[in-house]
Design an enzyme around this catalytic site. Structure first.
Site, PDB file in Angstrom:
ATOM      1  N   ASN A 167      -2.516  -2.168  16.090  1.00 25.62           N
ATOM      2  CA  ASN A 167      -2.256  -2.758  14.709  1.00 25.62           C
ATOM      3  C   ASN A 167      -1.088  -2.338  13.953  1.00 25.62           C
ATOM      4  OD1 ASN A 167      -2.792  -3.965  11.821  1.00 25.62           O
ATOM      5  ND2 ASN A 167      -4.114  -2.256  11.489  1.00 25.62           N
TER       6      ASN A 167
ATOM      7  N   ARG B  59       2.198  14.334   6.858  1.00 25.08           N
ATOM      8  CA  ARG B  59       3.417  14.599   7.640  1.00 25.08           C
ATOM      9  C   ARG B  59       4.916  14.761   7.528  1.00 25.08           C
ATOM     10  NH1 ARG B  59       1.478  10.317  11.991  1.00 25.08           N
ATOM     11  NH2 ARG B  59       0.352   9.435   9.895  1.00 25.08           N
TER      12      ARG B  59
ATOM     13  N   ASN C 276      53.030  10.262 -12.229  1.00 23.06           N
ATOM     14  CA  ASN C 276      53.205  10.983 -10.999  1.00 23.06           C
ATOM     15  C   ASN C 276      52.600  12.199 -11.202  1.00 23.06           C
ATOM     16  OD1 ASN C 276      54.578  11.221  -8.104  1.00 23.06           O
ATOM     17  ND2 ASN C 276      54.751  13.255  -9.172  1.00 23.06           N
TER      18      ASN C 276
ATOM     19  N   THR D 254      -7.405   2.336   3.393  1.00 28.23           N
ATOM     20  CA  THR D 254      -6.578   1.134   3.275  1.00 28.23           C
ATOM     21  C   THR D 254      -7.443   0.203   2.547  1.00 28.23           C
ATOM     22  OG1 THR D 254      -6.994   0.862   5.426  1.00 28.23           O
ATOM     23  CG2 THR D 254      -4.824   1.580   4.946  1.00 28.23           C
TER      24      THR D 254
ATOM     25  N   LEU E 126       0.903  -1.334  -0.117  1.00 32.01           N
ATOM     26  CA  LEU E 126       0.005   0.207   0.002  1.00 32.01           C
ATOM     27  C   LEU E 126       0.639   1.378  -0.158  1.00 32.01           C
ATOM     28  CD1 LEU E 126      -2.596  -1.112   2.704  1.00 32.01           C
ATOM     29  CD2 LEU E 126      -2.803  -1.485   0.415  1.00 32.01           C
TER      30      LEU E 126
ATOM     31  N   SER F  81      54.714  20.181 -10.027  1.00 35.56           N
ATOM     32  CA  SER F  81      53.610  20.886  -9.385  1.00 35.56           C
ATOM     33  C   SER F  81      53.181  22.375 -10.141  1.00 35.56           C
ATOM     34  CB  SER F  81      54.287  21.468  -8.079  1.00 35.56           C
ATOM     35  OG  SER F  81      54.642  20.190  -7.332  1.00 35.56           O
TER      36      SER F  81
ATOM     37  N   ASN G 183      39.110  20.975 -17.539  1.00 34.75           N
ATOM     38  CA  ASN G 183      38.207  20.184 -18.492  1.00 34.75           C
ATOM     39  C   ASN G 183      37.012  20.926 -19.010  1.00 34.75           C
ATOM     40  OD1 ASN G 183      37.368  20.366 -16.100  1.00 34.75           O
ATOM     41  ND2 ASN G 183      36.040  18.324 -16.146  1.00 34.75           N
TER      42      ASN G 183
HETATM   43  C1  UD1 Z   1      -3.500   2.334   9.390  1.00 33.41           C
HETATM   44  C2  UD1 Z   1      -4.406   1.261  10.316  1.00 33.41           C
HETATM   45  C3  UD1 Z   1      -4.322   1.117  11.602  1.00 33.41           C
HETATM   46  C4  UD1 Z   1      -2.811   0.745  11.822  1.00 33.41           C
HETATM   47  C5  UD1 Z   1      -1.920   1.922  11.428  1.00 33.41           C
HETATM   48  C6  UD1 Z   1      -0.370   1.278  11.294  1.00 33.41           C
HETATM   49  C7  UD1 Z   1      -6.418   1.253   8.642  1.00 33.41           C
HETATM   50  C8  UD1 Z   1      -8.065   1.670   8.528  1.00 33.41           C
HETATM   51  N1  UD1 Z   1      -5.857   1.398   9.804  1.00 33.41           N
HETATM   52  O1  UD1 Z   1      -3.815   3.128   9.765  1.00 33.41           O
HETATM   53  O2  UD1 Z   1      -4.970   0.197  12.376  1.00 33.41           O
HETATM   54  O3  UD1 Z   1      -2.656   0.989  13.190  1.00 33.41           O
HETATM   55  O4  UD1 Z   1      -2.087   1.793   9.750  1.00 33.41           O
HETATM   56  O5  UD1 Z   1       0.538   2.028  10.464  1.00 33.41           O
HETATM   57  O6  UD1 Z   1      -5.758   0.497   7.777  1.00 33.41           O
HETATM   58  N2  UD1 Z   1      -2.722   3.839   1.788  1.00 33.41           N
HETATM   59  C9  UD1 Z   1      -3.310   3.855   0.565  1.00 33.41           C
HETATM   60  N3  UD1 Z   1      -4.466   4.260   0.338  1.00 33.41           N
HETATM   61  C10 UD1 Z   1      -5.141   4.869   1.213  1.00 33.41           C
HETATM   62  C11 UD1 Z   1      -4.834   5.243   2.501  1.00 33.41           C
HETATM   63  C12 UD1 Z   1      -3.633   4.663   2.798  1.00 33.41           C
HETATM   64  O7  UD1 Z   1      -2.722   3.313  -0.189  1.00 33.41           O
HETATM   65  O8  UD1 Z   1      -6.374   5.403   0.779  1.00 33.41           O
HETATM   66  C13 UD1 Z   1      -1.496   3.256   2.145  1.00 33.41           C
HETATM   67  C14 UD1 Z   1      -0.386   4.327   2.863  1.00 33.41           C
HETATM   68  O9  UD1 Z   1       0.444   4.911   1.616  1.00 33.41           O
HETATM   69  C15 UD1 Z   1       0.389   3.792   3.934  1.00 33.41           C
HETATM   70  C16 UD1 Z   1      -0.648   2.720   4.367  1.00 33.41           C
HETATM   71  O10 UD1 Z   1      -1.733   2.696   3.363  1.00 33.41           O
HETATM   72  O11 UD1 Z   1       1.455   2.947   3.065  1.00 33.41           O
HETATM   73  C17 UD1 Z   1      -1.213   2.881   5.781  1.00 33.41           C
HETATM   74  O12 UD1 Z   1      -1.747   4.116   5.630  1.00 33.41           O
HETATM   75  P1  UD1 Z   1      -1.934   5.321   6.973  1.00 33.41           P
HETATM   76  O13 UD1 Z   1      -2.613   6.362   6.557  1.00 33.41           O
HETATM   77  O14 UD1 Z   1      -0.537   5.538   7.306  1.00 33.41           O
HETATM   78  O15 UD1 Z   1      -2.374   4.253   7.926  1.00 33.41           O
HETATM   79  P2  UD1 Z   1      -3.629   4.751   8.924  1.00 33.41           P
HETATM   80  O16 UD1 Z   1      -5.107   4.584   8.115  1.00 33.41           O
HETATM   81  O17 UD1 Z   1      -3.609   5.867   9.638  1.00 33.41           O
END
Ligand code: UD1
Ligand code: CA
Length: 430
Positions: free
Chosen positions: A164, A15, A350, A82, A8, A378, A359
């Site tokens: 998680n 941030r 040398n 996610t 993902l 030199s 250059n």
């Molecule tokens: C997610 C988990 C949370 C966990 C945390 C750990 C969910 C809903 N929550 O939190 O329980 O404790 O990870 O780090 O899954 N990403 C996508 N598409 C999106 C959103 C995110 O690909 O629409 C990817 C981000 O690029 C990242 C990863 O998913 O690599 C996690 O996303 P992030 O927003 O950091 O995690 P949370 O949703 O805050």
């Protein structure tokens, strides 16, 4: 068992406060995402990366290094989160390992442990003193029952410090069944992948929580996290190299990119920086030298020397304050204060202190060719393009503008004058 891996990496990474997509920020010279893909590649060749934010840029970066990575574009406007990331994907393998693109310190060994679980879903957990920001994991009788996102937690649930880590290994059939059913009825109105835990529990399945190390599984979210991850990665790289036989003086002061290769007996003194794909064989790099994208064989460099990209240095001595760029040096001595750019220099030659290859004329770069057994006095300048044939000499202070034929001396100087009694007259007290 066939394993598919999904990474993902579609999130914005707000941030990080950067125009560079989060997963392309580098750790030890290599984008975070590539560290993950390299580890993942040890487990399976079926890897899909989910992208959306700065799609073209990240896709191009991936394709510049990998041939077989599949890329899936998330419809993030309609399906954020996610869970939304996996919408539209179908899995033909039996298991799916789901990773995050911002965990550059993850190792193949840990992923293998997760992949070896036989539970219908294995999920990673961390026990944190400060769990804020993470999804809390409700565990009963040793099995995970639910993941509740921070923003959906009750006051009681907020106190749970088992969180998680966001990495899962899931039966593909379950994903194919659950993903289309994930909705966005939650505080963030996002499609949560974490909802699959409750769906599986409702079917009477057991979800195995696997505790993992903070070092590997804490995500990189800010530039502070990036610096901390860099330190851990550096420690790993250097420890492995030392175990493999590289001597390091004050290793905590040394920086080495992840692609550097060392053979034979190499010594790195304090403050050395090694960047890019360097290759070393029986090399001694002395204090505070920088070597970038170059090869160094049977040679010593520095202290305080700078070897810039595309240099090949063999059987050669490079001393302090010498800069070499895009040059081939074989059997050469360049002991002090020189710039050797776009040059080829052959054995027995040398290079005196302060010799400069000119250059660049302000428009283009030109080559300097120096043959075998050449002695360059030199403070000479070699105005390229120029060739110094084998067995030639250049007198100190010469500006070489024309080729020097074999067996010749090149000298260009204004004849010295002596003015007698000058000092005493000049400083005479009146
Ligand atoms: C997610 C988990 C949370 C966990 C945390 C750990 C969910 C809903 N929550 O939190 O329980 O404790 O990870 O780090 O899954 N990403 C996508 N598409 C999106 C959103 C995110 O690909 O629409 C990817 C981000 O690029 C990242 C990863 O998913 O690599 C996690 O996303 P992030 O927003 O950091 O995690 P949370 O949703 O805050
Ligand atoms: Ca989020």
């Amino acid at each position: 068992m066939s394993l598919s891996i999904v990474v993902l990496a579609a999130g914005k990474g707000t941030r990080m406060k950067s125009n560079t997509p989060k997963v392309l920020h580098k750790i030890s010279g290599k984008p975070m995402l590539f560290h993950i893909l390299d580890q993942a590649g040890r487990l399976s060749s079926d890897i899909t990366v989910i992208l959306s934010h700065k799609f073209d840029m990240v896709k191009e970066a991936i394709e510049s290094r990998y041939q077989n990575i599949k890329i899936h574009k998330q419809d993030i406007a309609n399906f954020p989160g996610t869970g939304g990331a996996l919408k539209g994907l179908e899995f033909n393998s039996s298991r799916v390992l789901i990773l995050n693109g911002d965990m550059p310190l993850i190792t193949a060994q840990s992923l293998e442990k997760l992949a070896n679980s036989t539970a219908p879903i294995a999920m990673t957990i961390l026990k944190l003193a400060n769990p804020s920001g993470y999804g809390r994991v409700v565990i009963e009788n040793g099995f995970a029952k639910e993941i509740v996102e921070e923003k959906d937690c009750t006051q009681e649930q907020k106190k749970i410090n088992t969180v998680n880590a966001g990495v899962y290994c899931v039966d593909a059939a379950l994903l194919n069944e659950f993903i289309p059913k994930i909705d966005n009825n939650n505080a963030q109105e996002e499609y949560y992948l974490t909802d699959i835990i409750k769906m599986a529990v409702d079917k009477g399945l057991n979800i195995e929580p696997i505790e993992v190390s903070e070092e590997e599984f804490m995500g990189v979210n800010s530039k502070l996290d990036l610096a901390n991850a860099e330190e851990i990665m550096q420690k790993r790289i250097k420890e492995q190299l030392m175990l493999d036989g590289v001597i390091m003086r004050a290793p905590h002061t040394i920086y080495i990119d992840s692609e550097a290769v060392f053979k034979g007996e190499c010594i790195l003194e304090n403050g050395v920086t090694i960047e890019g794909a360097c290759r070393f064989e029986n090399a001694h790099i002395k204090a505070h030298s920088v070597v970038e994208d170059s090869t160094v064989i049977n040679s010593d460099i520095g202290p305080l020397a700078h070897i810039r990209p595309k240099s090949h240095i063999e059987d050669t001595h490079i001393g302090n304050f010498v800069e070499v760029k895009k040059s081939i040096l074989k059997g050469v001595k360049a002991g002090h204060l020189s710039y050797l750019g776009d040059s080829e220099i052959d054995e027995g030659t040398n290079i005196g202190a302060g010799v400069i290859t000119c250059n660049y004329d302000g428009k283009a770069k030109y080559q300097t060719k120096i043959g075998k057994n050449v002695f360059i006095g030199s403070d000479s300048q070699l105005v390229a393009p120029v060739t110094l044939e084998d067995n030639t000499m250049v007198a100190a202070g010469t500006t070489v503008t024309d080729d020097v034929p074999s067996d010749a001396l090149a000298i260009s100087r204004v004849k010295q004058k002596i003015v007698r009694s000058f000092f005493s007259k000049f400083f005479k007290k009146s």
